[in-house]
Design a protein around this motif. Structure first.
Motif, short mmCIF file in Angstrom:
data_model
loop_
_atom_site.label_atom_id
_atom_site.label_comp_id
_atom_site.label_asym_id
_atom_site.label_seq_id
_atom_site.Cartn_x
_atom_site.Cartn_y
_atom_site.Cartn_z
N ARG A 125 0.81 -1.22 0.00
CA ARG A 125 0.00 0.00 0.00
C ARG A 125 0.84 1.27 0.00
N SER A 127 1.62 4.42 -1.80
CA SER A 127 0.98 5.14 -2.89
C SER A 127 1.63 6.50 -3.17
N HIS A 153 -4.06 -1.84 -4.75
CA HIS A 153 -3.82 -1.07 -3.53
C HIS A 153 -2.40 -0.53 -3.45
N SER A 154 -1.81 -0.20 -4.58
CA SER A 154 -0.53 0.48 -4.58
C SER A 154 -0.51 1.39 -5.80
N ARG A 155 0.46 2.24 -5.83
CA ARG A 155 0.59 3.19 -6.92
C ARG A 155 0.82 2.45 -8.23
N TRP A 161 5.04 7.28 -10.43
CA TRP A 161 5.83 6.23 -9.78
C TRP A 161 7.26 6.23 -10.28
#
Length: 183
Positions: A125, A127, A153-155, A161
């Motif tokens: 997670r 982000s 649930h992550s970037r 990124w």
């Protein structure tokens, strides 16, 4: 009434077309910003699909490594590429295929000289792009073999990124997994 299945309001051909569009979009990544685009262009392992630049960005990018750019006006840049108005693109965006590092087991189990146990970094997670950049830098300093992030649930692995540290993004193996197991 509760026993009857709910009927979709969209025709099946529209649903199929939307699914195909989402699947095609998932197969490519948009990198943006001068540093991220420049480093991705220089990476021979990257499959480059489309380079969209403004005249100013083209002058600042330097060597395009054989990629033919599409010139666009800065006022309509975000209409040419699928970026939001709030993305700081600096007039350069590159559509690429994701790097193929292999599966997590291949990356983790390959033999490396002088390495007894591989160091793997797992993100859960994360982000914020600044945190991701700091983690990628730290992983490189500590000699991590790979950075693992959940697919959800992550970037996303595009846009901001890779922007903070595109060299690490282009050089560090990153693997997406469905979920991180809890122990």
């Amino acid at each position: 009434m509760a026993d009857t299945p709910r009927k979709s309001k969209k025709p099946n051909w529209v649903i199929d077309k939307e699914r195909a569009r989402r699947a095609a979009a998932a197969e490519t990544v948009w990198l943006f910003g001068l540093h991220a685009v420049r480093d991705a262009l220089a990476n021979p392992g990257r499959e480059k699909l489309r380079l969209v630049v403004t005249r100013n960005a083209l002058d600042r990018l330097g060597d395009l490594h054989g990629v033919t750019p599409e010139l666009t006006d800065p006022r309509v840049f975000t209409k040419t590429v699928p970026l939001s108005d709030e993305n700081v693109h600096q007039g350069a965006a590159l559509e690429v295929k994701p790097l193929k590092w292999g599966s997590l087991s291949e990356v983790a189990l390959r033999e490396a000289p002088g390495e007894t146990r591989p160091l793997l970094v797992a993100l859960d997670r994360v982000s914020d792009p600044h945190n991701a950049g700091a983690i990628l830098r730290s992983a490189e300093v500590f000699g991590a073999r790979a950075v693992i992030a959940p697919a959800r649930h992550s970037r996303p692995r595009q846009g901001p990124w890779p922007r903070p540290h595109p060299v690490r993004w282009n050089a560090s193996p990153t693997c997406a997994c469905r979920t991180l197991p809890r122990r």
